[in-house]
Enzyme design. Structure first.
Site, PDB file in Angstrom:
ATOM      1  N   ARG A 259       7.315  -9.200  21.057  1.00 42.48           N
ATOM      2  CA  ARG A 259       8.942  -9.469  20.730  1.00 42.48           C
ATOM      3  C   ARG A 259       9.424 -10.636  21.452  1.00 42.48           C
ATOM      4  NH1 ARG A 259      11.833  -5.167  24.751  1.00 42.48           N
ATOM      5  NH2 ARG A 259      10.386  -5.033  26.441  1.00 42.48           N
TER       6      ARG A 259
ATOM      7  N   SER B 262      16.620  -5.896  23.514  1.00 42.08           N
ATOM      8  CA  SER B 262      15.608  -5.110  23.846  1.00 42.08           C
ATOM      9  C   SER B 262      14.555  -6.154  22.565  1.00 42.08           C
ATOM     10  CB  SER B 262      15.621  -4.086  23.001  1.00 42.08           C
ATOM     11  OG  SER B 262      16.106  -3.108  24.030  1.00 42.08           O
TER      12      SER B 262
ATOM     13  N   GLU C 198      21.859   0.275  10.256  1.00 42.24           N
ATOM     14  CA  GLU C 198      20.771  -0.411   9.770  1.00 42.24           C
ATOM     15  C   GLU C 198      20.739  -0.540   8.361  1.00 42.24           C
ATOM     16  OE1 GLU C 198      19.635   1.108  13.637  1.00 42.24           O
ATOM     17  OE2 GLU C 198      20.587   2.130  11.838  1.00 42.24           O
TER      18      GLU C 198
ATOM     19  N   HIS D 164       8.965  -3.006  18.889  1.00 43.54           N
ATOM     20  CA  HIS D 164       8.773  -1.413  19.423  1.00 43.54           C
ATOM     21  C   HIS D 164       7.693  -0.913  18.364  1.00 43.54           C
ATOM     22  CE1 HIS D 164      11.500  -2.397  22.164  1.00 43.54           C
ATOM     23  NE2 HIS D 164      11.680  -1.400  22.586  1.00 43.54           N
TER      24      HIS D 164
END
Length: 313
Positions: A13, A40, A61, A112
């Protein structure tokens, strides 16, 4: 060129965050659509340095997917950024209807992936995502193995037209390639040639497969090792070459159903004859535990790869 043993580790990431920022500086059409988790997902640097090319839609989303599709119709190259579990399921219908069906130039860049959220638990561990998107027409599905391959494949994704799903790790993974290694979407990276058994891995499992390959080689077993970073479209020629060997072990941080192992098995079933053993998440949800423990609970280990390979040979 492979750097082994790995001397450093970084989450992929981070590579996405670094590369998308550089790409955005060189191309004003590249935009990032965030879901309120830029820190994140490592797009906070992009937001700070390129605020006019960044949009935070909040924890929405489905709405973000629609916004990205609209931007694409206006000539922009949007990168949707969120966690893989949300990017593959909460907005799956919108991506199908608004990006894949009209074949728009939207990139879904998710952190993730797989078991790498670890202590966040099964609710945040995306073990189905690559299978979901592989089943959608017009979608390309990619999981890079390390920092440098991620940067190269993100750049490649920005340069091809059409929907692309990119999956990154939360956990640090070993840096196994140097910055000069070249990668092509849809073309497997052959790390080592061999003639006794073929190991095909992707993402965070490539470094595990690399260690297993070293141990098998030390035991006199000739191993062909592939980094199959793109599972759709899969490199059929590379799989066919492994079929000539006759023994194949696939390794992935994803459900063994409808992931890398299934994609390889489909080619084997259609094109010829070989024995395939699939190592990955054993069709079960994860739990809150350290990343290495979760891998162990699913048999995604050096010892298990070595064992499966030796059983085939």
């Amino acid at each position: 060129m492979i750097t082994y043993p790995a001397t450093d580790s970084k989450p992929t990431r981070q590579a996405f965050g670094d590369e998308i920022t550089e790409l955005g500086k060189n191309n004003q059409d590249i935009v990032v659509v965030d879901m309120d988790i830029s820190k994140s997902c490592k797009t906070d640097k992009f937001a700070k340095e390129l605020p006019d090319q960044h949009l935070n839609v909040g924890i929405a989303e489905q709405g973000g997917a629609g916004v990205a599709a609209g931007m694409a119709t206006a000539g922009k190259i949007p990168f949707l950024s969120t966690y893989a579990v949300f990017g593959s399921m909460r907005m799956a219908e919108q991506v199908r209807q608004e990006t894949c069906y009209p074949f728009l130039n939207v990139k879904i860049a998710c952190s993730h992936g797989g078991l790498t959220p670890a202590n966040d638990g099964g609710s945040h561990q995306a073990i189905e995502d690559m299978g979901i998107y592989s089943s959608m027409p017009n979608m390309t599905v990619i999981m890079p193995a390390d920092y440098h391959s991620t940067r190269k494949l993100v750049k490649e994704a920005s340069e091809i037209y059409g929907p692309v799903y990119l999956r990154f790790t939360r956990e640090k993974v070993p840096m196994i390639y140097d910055e000069n290694e070249e990668f092509t979407i849809g073309k497997a990276n052959k790390i080592q040639s061999g003639n006794d058994v073929a190991i095909i891995a992707n993402g965070d499992t490539v470094s595990i497969a690399l260690e297993a390959t070293k141990q098998l080689t030390d035991q006199g077993i000739s191993v062909q090792l592939l980094d199959m970073h793109t599972i759709k479209p899969i490199d059929r020629e590379a799989v066919q070459e492994c079929m000539d060997i006759g023994n194949i072990v696939t390794v992935e941080d994803h459900n063994i159903i409808n992931g890398l192992g299934s994609a390889v098995s489909n080619v084997v079933a259609e094109e010829g004859n070989a024995r395939v053993r699939k190592i990955g998440v054993q069709d079960q949800f994860g739990e809150s535990a350290p990343y290495e423990k979760l891998l162990e609970l699913n048999g995604i280990t050096v010892d298990n790869i070595v064992r499966k390979a030796k059983e085939l040979v």
